[in-house]
Motif scaffolding. Structure first.
Motif, mmCIF file in Angstrom:
data_model
loop_
_atom_site.group_PDB
_atom_site.id
_atom_site.type_symbol
_atom_site.label_atom_id
_atom_site.label_comp_id
_atom_site.label_asym_id
_atom_site.label_seq_id
_atom_site.Cartn_x
_atom_site.Cartn_y
_atom_site.Cartn_z
ATOM 1 N N ALA A 207 0.864 -1.188 0.000
ATOM 2 C CA ALA A 207 0.000 0.000 0.000
ATOM 3 C C ALA A 207 0.896 1.233 0.000
ATOM 4 N N VAL A 208 0.444 2.312 -0.642
ATOM 5 C CA VAL A 208 1.273 3.517 -0.750
ATOM 6 C C VAL A 208 0.434 4.770 -0.541
ATOM 7 N N PHE A 209 1.100 5.858 -0.217
ATOM 8 C CA PHE A 209 0.512 7.196 -0.257
ATOM 9 C C PHE A 209 1.642 8.209 -0.287
ATOM 10 N N GLY A 210 1.359 9.416 -0.731
ATOM 11 C CA GLY A 210 2.372 10.465 -0.760
ATOM 12 C C GLY A 210 2.078 11.476 -1.839
ATOM 13 N N GLU A 211 2.411 12.730 -1.575
ATOM 14 C CA GLU A 211 2.272 13.802 -2.555
ATOM 15 C C GLU A 211 3.587 13.974 -3.298
ATOM 16 N N VAL A 212 3.508 14.164 -4.614
ATOM 17 C CA VAL A 212 4.710 14.324 -5.429
ATOM 18 C C VAL A 212 4.813 15.780 -5.873
ATOM 19 N N GLY A 213 5.967 16.406 -5.571
ATOM 20 C CA GLY A 213 6.191 17.801 -5.948
ATOM 21 C C GLY A 213 6.730 17.917 -7.364
ATOM 22 N N GLU B 64 -4.499 1.607 9.444
ATOM 23 C CA GLU B 64 -5.610 1.090 8.652
ATOM 24 C C GLU B 64 -5.128 0.021 7.672
ATOM 25 N N ALA B 65 -3.966 0.256 7.061
ATOM 26 C CA ALA B 65 -3.407 -0.732 6.136
ATOM 27 C C ALA B 65 -3.047 -2.022 6.863
ATOM 28 N N ALA B 66 -2.419 -1.888 8.030
ATOM 29 C CA ALA B 66 -2.052 -3.080 8.805
ATOM 30 C C ALA B 66 -3.287 -3.862 9.236
ATOM 31 N N LYS B 67 -4.346 -3.132 9.564
ATOM 32 C CA LYS B 67 -5.597 -3.785 10.002
ATOM 33 C C LYS B 67 -6.190 -4.654 8.898
ATOM 34 N N HIS B 68 -5.966 -4.254 7.630
ATOM 35 C CA HIS B 68 -6.519 -5.004 6.503
ATOM 36 C C HIS B 68 -5.523 -6.005 5.921
ATOM 37 N N GLY B 69 -4.457 -6.275 6.652
ATOM 38 C CA GLY B 69 -3.557 -7.357 6.264
ATOM 39 C C GLY B 69 -2.436 -6.989 5.319
ATOM 40 N N PHE B 70 -2.175 -5.707 5.094
ATOM 41 C CA PHE B 70 -1.067 -5.324 4.224
ATOM 42 C C PHE B 70 0.251 -5.447 4.989
ATOM 43 N N LYS B 71 1.280 -5.940 4.278
ATOM 44 C CA LYS B 71 2.562 -6.228 4.920
ATOM 45 C C LYS B 71 3.621 -5.161 4.635
ATOM 46 N N ARG B 72 3.448 -4.408 3.518
ATOM 47 C CA ARG B 72 4.468 -3.443 3.128
ATOM 48 C C ARG B 72 3.819 -2.123 2.751
ATOM 49 N N VAL C 14 7.568 -0.600 6.689
ATOM 50 C CA VAL C 14 7.383 0.737 6.111
ATOM 51 C C VAL C 14 8.692 1.217 5.507
ATOM 52 N N VAL C 15 8.643 1.600 4.226
ATOM 53 C CA VAL C 15 9.812 2.135 3.531
ATOM 54 C C VAL C 15 9.571 3.619 3.266
ATOM 55 N N GLY C 16 10.469 4.477 3.753
ATOM 56 C CA GLY C 16 10.343 5.913 3.543
ATOM 57 C C GLY C 16 11.161 6.359 2.344
ATOM 58 N N VAL C 17 10.577 7.160 1.476
ATOM 59 C CA VAL C 17 11.279 7.640 0.278
ATOM 60 C C VAL C 17 11.194 9.165 0.227
ATOM 61 N N GLY C 18 12.235 9.789 -0.330
ATOM 62 C CA GLY C 18 12.276 11.239 -0.401
ATOM 63 C C GLY C 18 12.173 11.783 -1.822
ATOM 64 N N ARG C 19 12.512 10.926 -2.822
ATOM 65 C CA ARG C 19 12.480 11.335 -4.216
ATOM 66 C C ARG C 19 11.716 10.295 -5.034
ATOM 67 N N LEU C 20 11.253 10.706 -6.207
ATOM 68 C CA LEU C 20 10.463 9.803 -7.044
ATOM 69 C C LEU C 20 11.291 8.597 -7.494
ATOM 70 N N HIS C 21 12.565 8.836 -7.866
ATOM 71 C CA HIS C 21 13.388 7.697 -8.330
ATOM 72 C C HIS C 21 13.624 6.694 -7.212
ATOM 73 N N GLU C 22 13.636 7.155 -5.951
ATOM 74 C CA GLU C 22 13.778 6.237 -4.809
ATOM 75 C C GLU C 22 12.532 5.351 -4.684
ATOM 76 N N ALA C 23 11.356 5.958 -4.905
ATOM 77 C CA ALA C 23 10.114 5.186 -4.829
ATOM 78 C C ALA C 23 10.062 4.125 -5.907
ATOM 79 N N GLY D 198 8.836 11.748 5.720
ATOM 80 C CA GLY D 198 8.243 12.477 6.835
ATOM 81 C C GLY D 198 7.081 11.766 7.496
ATOM 82 N N ASN D 199 6.563 10.705 6.877
ATOM 83 C CA ASN D 199 5.445 9.953 7.451
ATOM 84 C C ASN D 199 5.857 8.606 8.037
ATOM 85 N N VAL D 200 7.180 8.321 8.047
ATOM 86 C CA VAL D 200 7.633 7.053 8.647
ATOM 87 C C VAL D 200 7.410 7.121 10.159
ATOM 88 N N PRO D 201 6.670 6.165 10.743
ATOM 89 C CA PRO D 201 6.371 6.242 12.178
ATOM 90 C C PRO D 201 7.616 6.002 13.031
#
Length: 391
Positions: A329-335, A352-360, A378-387, A366-369
């Motif tokens: 599962a993913v989320f994030g705004e791209v500048g 919410e993702a963990a509750k529904h059985g998602f593993k990654r 959880v994998v945190g990324v800072g640039r589009l090429h990293e994602a 900035g949203n990494v807990p």
């Protein structure tokens, strides 16, 4: 400081999802304007609400200007609603309606619809700008003075916005819009203005032969479970109002035979064109000469920018023909410079993702807990090429 302020009194409508959209219940003396396409369920849900509240010892009055009394009674009978305590009248003259409201003193009143009403003070036809504005003003004034909660049904134009003067939306306390296709089983009510609760709150309902039924776990209905992952599909963790929502984003990229098309359903079309330019410039993935179609499954309209990363990963997946993991599962705004920007309430989304059985999950740095969420990597990324590399 000389004004005495009492805590707002809220009435329960008997429909949990409807209470959520209203901000926790119906505030006494408030005026709620509800709009939507013909046949989507406006009159149905208000008849259900009125009968529930009348049965719960909250006197209710249903005023119909579009249907006959027998038509409304037939609908109530078909939906098997407890209509014995609900009072109903067929009237379009505002002065007569106000006289009845003063005599009956209901706690809740439904006006279906505001475009059918007229006031004797004006000579113009019902539905005109002046008639709609003056009728709404008289009813709103009565609601504030008496404490009666009012529901006003409003017609919509072919573009989907409320018909009549825009001042109508300024006068009321709460504006609700029905969303969803009339041939779809699911309906959504979104609050676009609410003086007593969060805006962009979303209530999800299923249309049945017994009327609208609330969907307690909406994430489950918007997720498709495939036997094996397919290219161009990814799960996004969105947030609607106060609730995180898991929705599936699908993309189809194919060769174009003429001018390349960019089609977005459930998302902003202009934003899709901008994101494809960012994908080319900062991700090295170009879609020139390709048709790009993006769809949010289930008829949901995603208004937030947290969907950016999901759209780009789905497009890349479809272009390369490589399926993404089903437990991702993913989320994030791209500048515009290719940076992945954090979005509000990241922790709640990940839970919410963990509750529904998602593993990654791939999220902005900035949203990494700070504390690990059990069962979720959880994998945190800072640039589009990293994602793209992380995928």
């Amino acid at each position: 400081n000389q004004i005495s302020v009492s805590n707002e009194t809220r009435l329960q409508t008997g429909i949990g999802e409807f209470d959520r959209v209203l901000g926790g219940g119906l505030v006494t003396g408030s005026v709620v304007l509800i709009g939507g396409d013909p046949g989507i369920g406006k009159s149905t849900i208000l008849l259900q609400t009125a009968t529930h509240m009348a049965s719960a010892n909250s006197p209710a009055l249903y005023v119909t200007g579009e249907e006959s009394l027998s038509q409304v009674a037939m609908r109530g009978k078909r939906l098997e609603l407890p209509c014995d305590k609900l009072k109903i009248m067929a009237e379009t003259c505002v002065e007569n309606i106000l006289a009845t409201l003063r005599a009956e003193k209901p706690m809740v009143a439904v006006i279906d619809s505001i475009q059918t009403l007229y006031t004797e003070a004006l000579q113009s036809a019902p539905g005109g700008v002046s008639q709609v504005r003056e009728s709404a003003a008289l009813l709103t004034r009565y609601a504030k003075q008496s404490g009666t909660a009012l529901f006003l049904v409003g017609h919509v134009t072919k573009e989907g916005s409320l018909a009549g003067p825009r001042v109508l939306e300024h006068m009321v306390d709460c504006v609700l819009y029905f969303e969803g296709e009339s041939d779809s089983r699911f309906r959504m009510i979104r609050a676009v203005k609410n003086r007593f609760g969060a805006v962009n709150e979303l209530g999800v309902f299923a249309m049945t032969d017994r009327g609208l039924r609330e969907v307690a776990n909406p994430s489950a209905i918007f997720l498709s479970r495939y036997e094996e992952p397919i290219a161009g599909s990814i799960v996004m963790i969105s947030r609607e109002g106060t609730r995180p929502l898991l929705v599936e984003v699908q993309a189809l990229v194919d060769d174009s035979f003429a001018n390349p098309r960019r089609v977005a359903i459930g998302l902003d079309q202009n934003r899709l064109a901008m994101l494809l330019a960012i994908l080319h410039r900062h991700g090295g993935v170009h879609t020139m000469g390709q048709d790009v179609f993006v769809n949010v499954v289930g008829g949901v309209k995603v208004l937030e920018t947290g969907s950016d990363l999901a759209v780009l990963l789905a497009v890349t997946s479809s272009l390369r023909g490589q399926a993404l993991p089903a437990d991702l599962a993913v989320f994030g705004e791209v500048g515009l410079s290719g940076e992945i920007r954090p979005v509000p309430n990241g922790q709640e989304r990940l839970r919410e993702a963990a509750k529904h059985g998602f593993k990654r999950a791939i999220v902005p740095k900035g949203n990494v807990p700070r504390q690990e969420i059990e069962g979720l990597e959880v994998v945190g990324v800072g640039r589009l090429h990293e994602a793209l590399a992380a995928v």
